[in-house]
Design an enzyme around this catalytic site. Structure first.
Site, PDB file in Angstrom:
ATOM      1  N   LYS A  21      46.171  48.999  35.862  1.00 35.70           N
ATOM      2  CA  LYS A  21      45.439  47.929  36.675  1.00 35.70           C
ATOM      3  C   LYS A  21      46.028  46.579  36.887  1.00 35.70           C
ATOM      4  O   LYS A  21      46.289  46.096  37.891  1.00 35.70           O
ATOM      5  CB  LYS A  21      44.064  48.040  36.334  1.00 35.70           C
ATOM      6  CG  LYS A  21      43.163  47.260  37.150  1.00 35.70           C
ATOM      7  CD  LYS A  21      41.738  48.003  36.506  1.00 35.70           C
ATOM      8  CE  LYS A  21      41.017  47.268  35.689  1.00 35.70           C
ATOM      9  NZ  LYS A  21      40.643  45.754  35.762  1.00 35.70           N
ATOM     10  N   GLY A  93      37.560  40.754  38.957  1.00 35.33           N
ATOM     11  CA  GLY A  93      37.828  39.492  38.453  1.00 35.33           C
ATOM     12  C   GLY A  93      39.127  39.115  38.730  1.00 35.33           C
ATOM     13  O   GLY A  93      39.477  37.987  39.052  1.00 35.33           O
ATOM     14  N   ARG A 121      30.435  36.040  37.160  1.00 38.64           N
ATOM     15  CA  ARG A 121      31.607  35.666  36.336  1.00 38.64           C
ATOM     16  C   ARG A 121      31.995  34.269  36.630  1.00 38.64           C
ATOM     17  O   ARG A 121      31.841  33.861  37.493  1.00 38.64           O
ATOM     18  CB  ARG A 121      32.664  36.719  36.343  1.00 38.64           C
ATOM     19  CG  ARG A 121      31.983  38.071  36.181  1.00 38.64           C
ATOM     20  CD  ARG A 121      32.980  39.223  36.116  1.00 38.64           C
ATOM     21  NE  ARG A 121      34.027  38.986  35.191  1.00 38.64           N
ATOM     22  CZ  ARG A 121      35.248  39.868  35.178  1.00 38.64           C
ATOM     23  NH1 ARG A 121      35.387  40.741  35.799  1.00 38.64           N
ATOM     24  NH2 ARG A 121      36.111  39.527  34.296  1.00 38.64           N
ATOM     25  N   SER A 166      43.719  33.383  28.503  1.00 44.19           N
ATOM     26  CA  SER A 166      43.418  34.248  29.640  1.00 44.19           C
ATOM     27  C   SER A 166      44.495  34.320  30.551  1.00 44.19           C
ATOM     28  O   SER A 166      45.099  33.454  31.043  1.00 44.19           O
ATOM     29  CB  SER A 166      42.159  33.505  30.536  1.00 44.19           C
ATOM     30  OG  SER A 166      41.980  34.344  31.810  1.00 44.19           O
ATOM     31  N   ASP A 314      40.062  44.457  26.158  1.00 52.66           N
ATOM     32  CA  ASP A 314      39.493  45.482  26.722  1.00 52.66           C
ATOM     33  C   ASP A 314      38.909  46.763  26.274  1.00 52.66           C
ATOM     34  O   ASP A 314      38.232  47.572  26.750  1.00 52.66           O
ATOM     35  CB  ASP A 314      40.088  45.865  28.246  1.00 52.66           C
ATOM     36  CG  ASP A 314      40.309  44.778  29.130  1.00 52.66           C
ATOM     37  OD1 ASP A 314      39.449  43.715  29.001  1.00 52.66           O
ATOM     38  OD2 ASP A 314      41.326  44.700  29.943  1.00 52.66           O
ATOM     39  N   LYS A 341      32.555  39.379  30.854  1.00 51.41           N
ATOM     40  CA  LYS A 341      33.509  40.625  31.512  1.00 51.41           C
ATOM     41  C   LYS A 341      32.634  41.151  32.515  1.00 51.41           C
ATOM     42  O   LYS A 341      31.760  40.559  33.109  1.00 51.41           O
ATOM     43  CB  LYS A 341      34.072  41.519  30.504  1.00 51.41           C
ATOM     44  CG  LYS A 341      34.922  40.911  29.609  1.00 51.41           C
ATOM     45  CD  LYS A 341      36.299  40.774  30.180  1.00 51.41           C
ATOM     46  CE  LYS A 341      37.179  39.987  29.451  1.00 51.41           C
ATOM     47  NZ  LYS A 341      38.314  39.418  30.262  1.00 51.41           N
TER      48      LYS A 341
END
Ligand code: S3P
Length: 427
Positions: A21, A93, A121, A166, A314, A341
């Site tokens: 993804k 996101g 978020r 991030s 994740d 998340k």
């Protein structure tokens, strides 16, 4: 949608996964801001990537399918068109944050919004640096979506110390820097996933990396490229967990992405004593990939701290599920990010574990689970979070009475055929 996951005796077989993804989002966006055509080859990924695709189409980008490939006709770094309506990022996101970098450097105003999960978020993590570069971003009163972006074709170079590790923040800034032709220096507390850097290097861009910092020169030019998308390691992680937990199991996962900034889960599993063999594909270029063979294993508990977190972020809900059978107390700390998340994953994980008969402790920045417990079964609400849904589906297979999953359909965000693939492997 409710779905009952019945106990399985074992999992066996071979499987290929949906395309990664993270790489898909980037391939589409990099293609859109390049000059000429970009070809993307790989298995489709799911609803999140379709959100990026439909936003880009609203921004005037032509995307088509030809002979099993996706072709993006790039409009160059400043060539997006003002959308006629609000951009809908759905549950994604990555779509909002990466596109914000691009939109910050266009000469129009746009608004990007999403579903109720996305609205919760935090967007200040991108609003702050992109505003420092000179764009005008206004989030909702709670700091999230809808996010309004008035771009500027005159952004300033920036040197920024990100307070969080991030990849979404890093990539938003890289994309803003490319679209506006300015220099960028960025450092993070720990290295985050580096797909954007790898893919840009494939396009000939000079990105320097030193420790946890990156540096990009100005006036980077992008020409259409060919991107190959491997299977998604984060999707493979659900089957890896099932094979480890169920006796007499063995599965082979084909052509999985093995980028080391993504495979922290494998390192942690090795620390737990898992029987896992990785067969790298030596022929690939760009992103590493290969096959993973997993067999049932007796696991030891593990301690995970802040520095482990970015490369396993994740997969952390699965550590909670594995902790129930590992010998000793599994402890996760330094993982506050899990609370912001698609859901508050610490809270939903612990609530879900308790619903299926497991005692587990919740902390502000992590959780702990004692091993040697039996998953009895029960009903778990996935809270519209794809990874929580799929994690508890695996718990269902390893349970005594089965798990009824509320909101099972959310799996389609990253893995539309998850339940049918799981059925194929389960005996
Ligand atoms: C992603 C980065 C990660 C990850 C998310 C996808 C990406 O988030 O959790 O699922 O594609 O850049 P952060 O690195 O921003 O925490």
């Amino acid at each position: 949608m409710e779905r009952l996951l019945e106990p399985a005796i074992k999992v066996r077989g071979e499987i290929s996964l949906p395309g990664d993804k993270s790489i898909w989002h980037r391939a589409l966006i990099i293609g859109a801001i390049s000059e000429g055509e970009t070809e993307i080859v790989g298995e489709p990924a799911g609803d999140d990537v379709l959100s990026t695709e439909s936003c880009l189409k609203q921004l005037g980008i032509k995307i088509s399918r030809k002979n099993g490939k996706t072709v993006v006709s790039g409009n160059g770094p400043k060539g997006l068109k003002k959308p006629e309506s609000v951009l809908d990022a759905g549950n994604s996101g990555t779509t909002v944050r990466l596109l914000s970098g691009v939109l910050s450097a266009q000469n129009f105003e746009s608004v990007i919004d999403g579903d109720s999960s996305l609205r919760k978020r935090p967007m200040n993590r991108i609003v702050t640096p992109l505003s420092l570069m000179g764009a005008d971003l206004i989030p909702s009163d709670s700091g999230g979506c809808p996010l309004s972006i008035r771009g500027s074709t005159n952004l300033k170079p920036i040197s920024y110390n990100s307070p969080i590790a991030s990849a979404q923040v890093k990539s938003a800034m890289i994309l803003a820097s490319i679209c506006s032709g300015v220099e960028l220096e960025l450092s993070e507390p720990y290295p985050s996933r580096n797909h954007t850097e790898i893919m840009l290097r494939q396009c000939g861009v000079n990105i320097q990396t030193e420790g946890n910092s990156i540096r990009m020169e100005r006036n980077v030019k992008l020409k259409g490229a060919v991107f190959r998308v491997p299977g998604d390691f984060s999707s493979a992680a659900f089957f890896i967990t099932a094979a480890l937990m169920l006796p007499d199991s063995e599965i082979t996962l084909k052509n999985v992405g093995l980028n080391p900034t993504r495979t922290g889960f494998l390192n942690v599993l090795k620390r737990m004593g898992a029987d896992i063999r990785v067969i790298p594909d030596e022929n690939g270029s760009g992103e590493k990939q290969g096959d993973i063979v997993v067999r049932s294993s007796d696991l030891k508990a593990v301690t995970i701290t802040a520095e482990d977190v970015p490369s396993i972020i994740d997969e952390l809900p699965l550590i909670g599920i594995l902790g129930t059978v590992a010998d000793g107390v599994t402890n996760v700390s330094g993982a506050f990010e899990l609370r912001v998340k698609e859901s508050d994953r610490i809270s939903l994980l612990i609530k879900g574990l308790q619903k299926i008969g497991i005692s587990a402790n919740e902390f502000e920045d992590g959780f702990s689970v004692e091993g040697g417990q039996k998953i009895s079964g029960g009903t778990v609400d996935a809270g519209n979070d794809h990874r929580i849904a799929m994690s508890f589906a695996i718990a269902g297979l390893a349970s005594e009475k089965g798990v009824t999953l509320k909101g099972a359909e959310s799996a389609s965000v990253s893995y539309p055929s998850f339940f049918s693939d799981l059925e194929k492997l389960s005996e």
